[in-house]
Each structure stands twice: as structure tokens, then as C-alpha cells.
Write a protein that holds these residues in place. Structure first.
Motif, short mmCIF file in Angstrom:
data_model
loop_
_atom_site.label_atom_id
_atom_site.label_comp_id
_atom_site.label_asym_id
_atom_site.label_seq_id
_atom_site.Cartn_x
_atom_site.Cartn_y
_atom_site.Cartn_z
N GLU A 161 8.34 -10.91 -10.39
CA GLU A 161 9.23 -10.31 -9.40
C GLU A 161 8.83 -8.89 -9.03
O GLU A 161 9.38 -8.32 -8.09
CB GLU A 161 10.67 -10.27 -9.95
CG GLU A 161 11.32 -11.63 -10.12
CD GLU A 161 12.73 -11.50 -10.67
OE1 GLU A 161 13.67 -11.82 -9.92
OE2 GLU A 161 12.88 -11.08 -11.84
N GLN A 162 7.88 -8.32 -9.76
CA GLN A 162 7.50 -6.94 -9.51
C GLN A 162 6.86 -6.74 -8.15
O GLN A 162 6.90 -5.65 -7.58
CB GLN A 162 6.58 -6.45 -10.63
CG GLN A 162 7.30 -6.36 -11.98
CD GLN A 162 6.36 -5.95 -13.11
OE1 GLN A 162 5.16 -5.76 -12.90
NE2 GLN A 162 6.91 -5.83 -14.31
N THR A 163 6.26 -7.80 -7.63
CA THR A 163 5.72 -7.77 -6.27
C THR A 163 6.19 -9.03 -5.56
O THR A 163 5.49 -10.05 -5.53
CB THR A 163 4.18 -7.73 -6.29
OG1 THR A 163 3.74 -6.63 -7.10
CG2 THR A 163 3.64 -7.54 -4.87
N PRO A 164 7.37 -8.99 -4.97
CA PRO A 164 7.92 -10.19 -4.31
C PRO A 164 7.03 -10.64 -3.16
O PRO A 164 6.39 -9.81 -2.50
CB PRO A 164 9.29 -9.71 -3.79
CG PRO A 164 9.61 -8.50 -4.61
CD PRO A 164 8.29 -7.86 -4.90
N PRO A 165 6.97 -11.95 -2.91
CA PRO A 165 6.15 -12.46 -1.81
C PRO A 165 6.81 -12.27 -0.45
O PRO A 165 7.94 -11.79 -0.35
CB PRO A 165 6.01 -13.94 -2.15
CG PRO A 165 7.28 -14.27 -2.88
CD PRO A 165 7.60 -13.03 -3.67
N GLU A 166 6.10 -12.66 0.57
CA GLU A 166 6.61 -12.72 1.94
C GLU A 166 7.03 -11.36 2.50
O GLU A 166 7.88 -11.26 3.38
CB GLU A 166 7.79 -13.70 2.04
CG GLU A 166 7.46 -15.10 1.60
CD GLU A 166 6.38 -15.76 2.43
OE1 GLU A 166 6.25 -15.43 3.62
OE2 GLU A 166 5.65 -16.61 1.89
N GLY A 167 6.43 -10.28 1.98
CA GLY A 167 6.71 -8.97 2.53
C GLY A 167 8.05 -8.37 2.13
O GLY A 167 8.47 -7.35 2.69
N PHE A 168 8.72 -8.97 1.15
CA PHE A 168 9.97 -8.40 0.65
C PHE A 168 9.65 -7.21 -0.25
O PHE A 168 8.64 -7.20 -0.96
CB PHE A 168 10.77 -9.44 -0.13
CG PHE A 168 11.62 -10.33 0.72
CD1 PHE A 168 12.99 -10.13 0.82
CD2 PHE A 168 11.04 -11.37 1.45
CE1 PHE A 168 13.77 -10.95 1.61
CE2 PHE A 168 11.81 -12.20 2.25
CZ PHE A 168 13.19 -11.99 2.33
N THR A 169 10.52 -6.22 -0.24
CA THR A 169 10.37 -5.04 -1.09
C THR A 169 11.35 -5.12 -2.25
O THR A 169 12.54 -5.37 -2.05
CB THR A 169 10.66 -3.76 -0.28
OG1 THR A 169 9.64 -3.57 0.69
CG2 THR A 169 10.71 -2.55 -1.19
N LEU A 170 10.84 -4.90 -3.45
CA LEU A 170 11.70 -4.89 -4.63
C LEU A 170 12.55 -3.62 -4.65
O LEU A 170 12.03 -2.51 -4.57
CB LEU A 170 10.84 -4.95 -5.90
CG LEU A 170 11.59 -4.81 -7.23
CD1 LEU A 170 12.58 -5.95 -7.42
CD2 LEU A 170 10.60 -4.75 -8.39
N PHE A 171 13.86 -3.81 -4.73
CA PHE A 171 14.80 -2.69 -4.86
C PHE A 171 15.54 -2.92 -6.17
O PHE A 171 16.32 -3.86 -6.31
CB PHE A 171 15.78 -2.68 -3.68
CG PHE A 171 16.60 -1.42 -3.57
CD1 PHE A 171 16.05 -0.25 -3.07
CD2 PHE A 171 17.94 -1.40 -3.97
CE1 PHE A 171 16.80 0.91 -2.96
CE2 PHE A 171 18.69 -0.25 -3.86
CZ PHE A 171 18.13 0.91 -3.35
N MET A 172 15.27 -2.06 -7.13
CA MET A 172 15.76 -2.28 -8.48
C MET A 172 17.12 -1.64 -8.72
O MET A 172 17.61 -0.85 -7.91
CB MET A 172 14.75 -1.73 -9.49
CG MET A 172 13.37 -2.37 -9.41
SD MET A 172 12.23 -1.73 -10.67
CE MET A 172 12.05 -0.02 -10.12
N ARG A 173 17.70 -2.01 -9.84
CA ARG A 173 18.99 -1.44 -10.24
C ARG A 173 18.90 0.08 -10.32
O ARG A 173 19.80 0.79 -9.89
CB ARG A 173 19.38 -2.02 -11.59
CG ARG A 173 20.70 -1.58 -12.14
CD ARG A 173 20.98 -2.29 -13.45
NE ARG A 173 19.87 -2.16 -14.37
CZ ARG A 173 19.36 -3.16 -15.09
NH1 ARG A 173 19.86 -4.37 -15.00
NH2 ARG A 173 18.36 -2.95 -15.91
N SER A 174 17.79 0.60 -10.84
CA SER A 174 17.62 2.05 -10.93
C SER A 174 17.56 2.70 -9.55
O SER A 174 18.05 3.82 -9.36
CB SER A 174 16.35 2.39 -11.72
OG SER A 174 15.21 1.79 -11.13
#
Length: 231
Positions: A161-174
Motif C-alpha cells: 500500500e506504500q505506493t498505491p496503483p493507478e495514480g492514487f496518492t497515499l494519505f496516511m493517518r499521520s
């Protein structure tokens, strides 16, 4: 605690919708597992174009989260000169194969749409993000809008999940905490959501810290070096 946050967000969101005009298009069928989506939808309702005399502190909180999403995405939209004037014109849940779709309008700039997939204890699967991307891009193209795709993970993050596919940006709890913690006193519901995020963050850090301690090799028997002696 999570169901309480979700229930509070749902109640507040419904009240917000009632205060807006009938064209506020927002599906509010939230479940307790969708606290993040519910809270985000509720928060952005404070800058809906048809909401009169909205609370200034809550408007700032909503725009802080929007800015956090855009900065995480490295989007050129993060430098929009009219970001402070962004107004929501549409909020849809469980739409375009994602959890949340939000359209922002600006006085003299193209619209901006956020497509948000929210996960807590699960991950993406079965081509879910690919379907969401295609549906979101088609919807944004119809209205001439820029599109930013967010993978909002409030639970533990797996390696894939650290690099989501399809151009999605990971936005974490922090990331969410950084955006919302300064505004936690603006509203009890927002405060509860931030408190829940903080508890989850501290629990994860505690577990990870304990795992690192357990993984350290024990001192060899008879080793009297200063490194092995108790302090």
C-alpha cells in the motif's frame, strides 16, 4: 470508540445537509466502518457553496485538509492562488467505485475534484482502484475539472500500500493528524475524530517499538562489557 465517532459524524453531516439547500447532492448512508469518509464528507460540507454564514474555524479546518490532500499528491493544485476561496458544489459517497467524490469550484479557475478511497483494516483488491480511476477520470472530464486521487489509509499500512496503483496518492493517518490536529477544538465531532486518529497512531507506534525491542539480540552470557551491563 470508532462507532461513536462515525455516529457523531453522521448526525452532524445530516444536520449540515438540512441547513443547506436541496441541491446539496450528498448520499449519507454511512456505516460505523466509514468514520473517515463520514468525517471528511461532513468536514467539507462546511465550505459548501449553499451553506450560509458557515463557521469560520470549521472552514479553515476543511481547507487545511484539502491542502493536505493536494500537498501529499504533489499536485500543482496545491499552489492554486484561490485555494482559500474553494467552495464545494458536490459531495457524493460510494460513487465512481470509490468512497468519496468531492467537487470544488473556484472563482476564476477550473473545478477540482477529489476521488477518495478510504481504508482502515482492509486494502485495495480486485482491480478496485483501476475501476475508480477510470470512472473518476471520465466524470472529471465531463465537467472540465482537474482530478486528484487519494488513498486515505487510517489503519496500518501494508508494504504493497506504500505506493498505491493507478495514480492514487497515499494519505496516511499521520498526514490527517498534521492537517487536522491544529483545528481539533473547532468542533466536538472533529475533536473526537482527531482523538481517535491519535489513539490509533499511538497504539501502532507502541506495537512497532515493542517489536523492535524484541528483535534486538540479547547480550551474550558472561559479557561484562559496558554495553551489556544494566544502566
Amino acid at each position: 470508540f470508532l462507532p461513536l465517532v462515525a455516529a457523531a459524524a453522521v448526525a452532524a453531516a445530516r444536520a449540515a445537509v438540512a441547513a443547506c439547500c436541496s441541491c446539496f447532492c450528498c448520499d449519507l448512508r454511512f456505516s460505523p466502518r466509514a468514520a473517515s469518509s463520514a468525517s471528511s464528507a461532513w468536514l467539507f460540507s462546511w465550505i459548501h457553496k449553499d451553506k450560509r454564514n458557515s463557521d469560520q474555524a470549521m472552514q479553515e479546518a476543511a481547507r487545511s485538509l484539502l491542502r493536505g490532500f493536494l500537498e501529499a499528491a504533489g499536485s500543482s493544485n496545491a499552489t492554486r492562488t484561490q485555494l482559500a476561496d474553494a467552495q464545494v458544489s458536490e459531495i457524493l459517497t460510494q460513487c465512481y467505485d470509490a468512497d468519496l467524490w468531492i467537487r470544488f469550484d473556484f472563482p476564476d479557475e477550473a473545478p477540482l475534484c477529489l476521488l477518495i478511497e478510504d481504508k482502515t483494516h482492509t486494502s485495495f483488491h480486485s482491480g478496485q482502484l483501476e475501476r475508480a480511476r477510470k470512472a473518476g477520470e471520465a466524470a472529471a472530464k465531463k465537467v472540465g475539472a482537474d482530478l486528484v486521487k487519494i488513498y486515505f489509509k487510517t489503519g496500518w499500512i501494508r508494504r504493497d500500500e506504500q505506493t498505491p496503483p493507478e495514480g492514487f496518492t497515499l494519505f496516511m493517518r499521520s498526514d490527517a493528524l498534521n492537517s487536522l490536529r491544529p483545528h481539533r477544538k473547532s468542533h466536538p465531532v472533529l475533536g473526537d475524530f482527531v482523538a481517535w486518529l491519535q489513539v490509533q497512531e499511538e497504539e501502532e507506534q507502541s506495537v512497532r517499538s515493542g517489536a523492535l525491542q524484541a528483535a534486538r539480540p540479547a547480550p551474550e552470557a558472561g559479557n561484562t562489557s559496558s554495553a551489556a551491563l544494566p544502566r
